[in-house]
Scaffold this motif. Structure first.
Motif, PDB file in Angstrom:
ATOM      1  N   GLU A  90       0.866  -1.184   0.000  1.00 39.41           N
ATOM      2  CA  GLU A  90       0.000   0.000   0.000  1.00 39.41           C
ATOM      3  C   GLU A  90       0.898   1.228   0.000  1.00 39.41           C
ATOM      4  O   GLU A  90       1.482   1.557   1.036  1.00 39.41           O
ATOM      5  CB  GLU A  90      -0.909  -0.019   1.231  1.00 39.41           C
ATOM      6  CG  GLU A  90      -1.898   1.104   1.302  1.00 39.41           C
ATOM      7  CD  GLU A  90      -2.972   1.018   0.227  1.00 39.41           C
ATOM      8  OE1 GLU A  90      -3.397   2.090  -0.247  1.00 39.41           O
ATOM      9  OE2 GLU A  90      -3.378  -0.088  -0.145  1.00 39.41           O
ATOM     10  N   GLN A  91       1.035   1.853  -1.161  1.00 40.33           N
ATOM     11  CA  GLN A  91       1.946   2.975  -1.353  1.00 40.33           C
ATOM     12  C   GLN A  91       3.333   2.558  -0.867  1.00 40.33           C
ATOM     13  O   GLN A  91       3.909   1.642  -1.404  1.00 40.33           O
ATOM     14  CB  GLN A  91       1.406   4.222  -0.687  1.00 40.33           C
ATOM     15  CG  GLN A  91       0.112   4.687  -1.302  1.00 40.33           C
ATOM     16  CD  GLN A  91      -0.481   5.904  -0.642  1.00 40.33           C
ATOM     17  OE1 GLN A  91       0.122   6.510   0.236  1.00 40.33           O
ATOM     18  NE2 GLN A  91      -1.667   6.267  -1.067  1.00 40.33           N
ATOM     19  N   LYS A  92       3.907   3.197   0.157  1.00 39.99           N
ATOM     20  CA  LYS A  92       5.233   2.831   0.646  1.00 39.99           C
ATOM     21  C   LYS A  92       5.180   1.834   1.807  1.00 39.99           C
ATOM     22  O   LYS A  92       6.200   1.467   2.360  1.00 39.99           O
ATOM     23  CB  LYS A  92       6.002   4.073   1.087  1.00 39.99           C
ATOM     24  CG  LYS A  92       6.316   5.009  -0.055  1.00 39.99           C
ATOM     25  CD  LYS A  92       7.110   6.186   0.421  1.00 39.99           C
ATOM     26  CE  LYS A  92       7.418   7.125  -0.727  1.00 39.99           C
ATOM     27  NZ  LYS A  92       8.223   8.269  -0.305  1.00 39.99           N
ATOM     28  N   GLY A  93       3.968   1.382   2.163  1.00 38.28           N
ATOM     29  CA  GLY A  93       3.809   0.479   3.288  1.00 38.28           C
ATOM     30  C   GLY A  93       3.292  -0.883   2.880  1.00 38.28           C
ATOM     31  O   GLY A  93       3.195  -1.217   1.700  1.00 38.28           O
ATOM     32  N   ARG A  94       2.984  -1.676   3.899  1.00 33.96           N
ATOM     33  CA  ARG A  94       2.483  -3.031   3.686  1.00 33.96           C
ATOM     34  C   ARG A  94       1.316  -3.280   4.631  1.00 33.96           C
ATOM     35  O   ARG A  94       1.307  -2.808   5.763  1.00 33.96           O
ATOM     36  CB  ARG A  94       3.595  -4.039   3.955  1.00 33.96           C
ATOM     37  CG  ARG A  94       4.678  -4.023   2.884  1.00 33.96           C
ATOM     38  CD  ARG A  94       5.930  -4.752   3.321  1.00 33.96           C
ATOM     39  NE  ARG A  94       6.618  -4.080   4.421  1.00 33.96           N
ATOM     40  CZ  ARG A  94       7.390  -3.003   4.308  1.00 33.96           C
ATOM     41  NH1 ARG A  94       7.587  -2.462   3.126  1.00 33.96           N
ATOM     42  NH2 ARG A  94       7.977  -2.465   5.353  1.00 33.96           N
ATOM     43  N   VAL A  95       0.332  -4.055   4.166  1.00 37.14           N
ATOM     44  CA  VAL A  95      -0.863  -4.366   4.953  1.00 37.14           C
ATOM     45  C   VAL A  95      -0.959  -5.880   5.126  1.00 37.14           C
ATOM     46  O   VAL A  95      -0.777  -6.630   4.166  1.00 37.14           O
ATOM     47  CB  VAL A  95      -2.141  -3.864   4.240  1.00 37.14           C
ATOM     48  CG1 VAL A  95      -3.387  -4.260   5.019  1.00 37.14           C
ATOM     49  CG2 VAL A  95      -2.089  -2.365   4.019  1.00 37.14           C
ATOM     50  N   PHE A  96      -1.256  -6.313   6.352  1.00 36.68           N
ATOM     51  CA  PHE A  96      -1.543  -7.714   6.657  1.00 36.68           C
ATOM     52  C   PHE A  96      -2.901  -7.750   7.340  1.00 36.68           C
ATOM     53  O   PHE A  96      -3.155  -6.986   8.266  1.00 36.68           O
ATOM     54  CB  PHE A  96      -0.480  -8.294   7.596  1.00 36.68           C
ATOM     55  CG  PHE A  96      -0.839  -9.629   8.203  1.00 36.68           C
ATOM     56  CD1 PHE A  96      -0.910 -10.766   7.426  1.00 36.68           C
ATOM     57  CD2 PHE A  96      -1.092  -9.743   9.568  1.00 36.68           C
ATOM     58  CE1 PHE A  96      -1.243 -12.000   7.989  1.00 36.68           C
ATOM     59  CE2 PHE A  96      -1.418 -10.962  10.141  1.00 36.68           C
ATOM     60  CZ  PHE A  96      -1.488 -12.098   9.352  1.00 36.68           C
ATOM     61  N   TYR A  97      -3.783  -8.636   6.878  1.00 36.23           N
ATOM     62  CA  TYR A  97      -5.100  -8.795   7.476  1.00 36.23           C
ATOM     63  C   TYR A  97      -5.290 -10.262   7.824  1.00 36.23           C
ATOM     64  O   TYR A  97      -4.952 -11.152   7.031  1.00 36.23           O
ATOM     65  CB  TYR A  97      -6.200  -8.360   6.505  1.00 36.23           C
ATOM     66  CG  TYR A  97      -7.577  -8.702   7.008  1.00 36.23           C
ATOM     67  CD1 TYR A  97      -8.216  -7.875   7.925  1.00 36.23           C
ATOM     68  CD2 TYR A  97      -8.218  -9.868   6.610  1.00 36.23           C
ATOM     69  CE1 TYR A  97      -9.474  -8.194   8.420  1.00 36.23           C
ATOM     70  CE2 TYR A  97      -9.466 -10.193   7.096  1.00 36.23           C
ATOM     71  CZ  TYR A  97     -10.091  -9.359   8.005  1.00 36.23           C
ATOM     72  OH  TYR A  97     -11.322  -9.680   8.495  1.00 36.23           O
ATOM     73  N   MET A  98      -5.831 -10.520   9.025  1.00 34.67           N
ATOM     74  CA  MET A  98      -6.134 -11.882   9.434  1.00 34.67           C
ATOM     75  C   MET A  98      -7.428 -11.876  10.226  1.00 34.67           C
ATOM     76  O   MET A  98      -7.536 -11.160  11.222  1.00 34.67           O
ATOM     77  CB  MET A  98      -4.995 -12.445  10.295  1.00 34.67           C
ATOM     78  CG  MET A  98      -5.213 -13.877  10.715  1.00 34.67           C
ATOM     79  SD  MET A  98      -3.804 -14.583  11.599  1.00 34.67           S
ATOM     80  CE  MET A  98      -4.365 -14.353  13.283  1.00 34.67           C
ATOM     81  N   SER A  99      -8.409 -12.654   9.784  1.00 29.91           N
ATOM     82  CA  SER A  99      -9.669 -12.702  10.517  1.00 29.91           C
ATOM     83  C   SER A  99      -9.709 -13.852  11.517  1.00 29.91           C
ATOM     84  O   SER A  99     -10.665 -13.967  12.281  1.00 29.91           O
ATOM     85  CB  SER A  99     -10.862 -12.809   9.551  1.00 29.91           C
ATOM     86  OG  SER A  99     -10.849 -14.038   8.869  1.00 29.91           O
ATOM     87  N   HIS A 100      -8.689 -14.703  11.529  1.00 23.62           N
ATOM     88  CA  HIS A 100      -8.622 -15.768  12.528  1.00 23.62           C
ATOM     89  C   HIS A 100      -8.473 -15.137  13.912  1.00 23.62           C
ATOM     90  O   HIS A 100      -7.895 -14.063  14.053  1.00 23.62           O
ATOM     91  CB  HIS A 100      -7.400 -16.668  12.302  1.00 23.62           C
ATOM     92  CG  HIS A 100      -7.310 -17.270  10.956  1.00 23.62           C
ATOM     93  ND1 HIS A 100      -8.154 -18.241  10.501  1.00 23.62           N
ATOM     94  CD2 HIS A 100      -6.444 -17.039   9.940  1.00 23.62           C
ATOM     95  CE1 HIS A 100      -7.822 -18.591   9.285  1.00 23.62           C
ATOM     96  NE2 HIS A 100      -6.798 -17.873   8.912  1.00 23.62           N
ATOM     97  N   GLY A 101      -8.953 -15.809  14.944  1.00 17.79           N
ATOM     98  CA  GLY A 101      -8.683 -15.351  16.295  1.00 17.79           C
ATOM     99  C   GLY A 101      -9.887 -15.035  17.142  1.00 17.79           C
ATOM    100  O   GLY A 101      -9.748 -14.442  18.202  1.00 17.79           O
ATOM    101  N   HIS A 102     -11.067 -15.425  16.720  1.00 23.31           N
ATOM    102  CA  HIS A 102     -12.247 -15.182  17.536  1.00 23.31           C
ATOM    103  C   HIS A 102     -12.363 -16.205  18.659  1.00 23.31           C
ATOM    104  O   HIS A 102     -12.945 -15.935  19.693  1.00 23.31           O
ATOM    105  CB  HIS A 102     -13.513 -15.197  16.663  1.00 23.31           C
ATOM    106  CG  HIS A 102     -13.530 -14.083  15.681  1.00 23.31           C
ATOM    107  ND1 HIS A 102     -13.004 -14.207  14.414  1.00 23.31           N
ATOM    108  CD2 HIS A 102     -13.972 -12.818  15.790  1.00 23.31           C
ATOM    109  CE1 HIS A 102     -13.130 -13.058  13.784  1.00 23.31           C
ATOM    110  NE2 HIS A 102     -13.719 -12.201  14.590  1.00 23.31           N
ATOM    111  N   ASN A 103     -11.808 -17.369  18.450  1.00 21.04           N
ATOM    112  CA  ASN A 103     -11.766 -18.416  19.461  1.00 21.04           C
ATOM    113  C   ASN A 103     -10.400 -18.326  20.136  1.00 21.04           C
ATOM    114  O   ASN A 103      -9.368 -18.407  19.473  1.00 21.04           O
ATOM    115  CB  ASN A 103     -11.961 -19.780  18.792  1.00 21.04           C
ATOM    116  CG  ASN A 103     -11.973 -20.934  19.755  1.00 21.04           C
ATOM    117  OD1 ASN A 103     -11.345 -20.898  20.816  1.00 21.04           O
ATOM    118  ND2 ASN A 103     -12.672 -21.986  19.392  1.00 21.04           N
TER     119      ASN A 103
END
Length: 101
Positions: A55-68
């Motif tokens: 994302e432009q000069k950065g980086r994005v990490f998304y994780m939806s795991h972890g509700h339990n």
């Protein structure tokens, strides 16, 4: 396999044309009961659970795991989370080019 509360998102939320999917729902393994709960069913049944992207000069990490809370005792998922954090801060190089199904 991870036993966790999972949210599925409609097509407009993400597209493999714009990001690198790391984990996703195995739709064929879902029960009919769980499939019926989907609020935003996707015709392609392609539901990402974690992904990265530049994302432009950065980086994005998304994780939806972890509700339990048991997810955080799973060494494989902890390694996945650590790698995502390392990717975002630039300590881990990863192919973040968009993936296609």
């Amino acid at each position: 396999m991870v036993a966790d509360e999972t949210y599925t998102f409609g097509r407009e939320v993400y597209s493999r044309k714009n990001l690198r999917v790391l984990t996703s729902v195995d739709y064929a393994a879902m029960s009919d009961e769980d499939k019926a709960k989907e609020q935003f069913p996707r015709p392609d049944h392609d539901h990402a659970l974690s992904w990265i992207r530049a994302e432009q000069k950065g980086r994005v990490f998304y994780m939806s795991h972890g509700h339990n809370e048991k997810v955080y005792a799973n060494p494989v998922l902890l390694q996945h989370l650590l790698a995502g954090i390392q990717y975002t801060i630039g300590d881990l190089k990863a192919d973040d080019s968009p993936s296609s199904k």
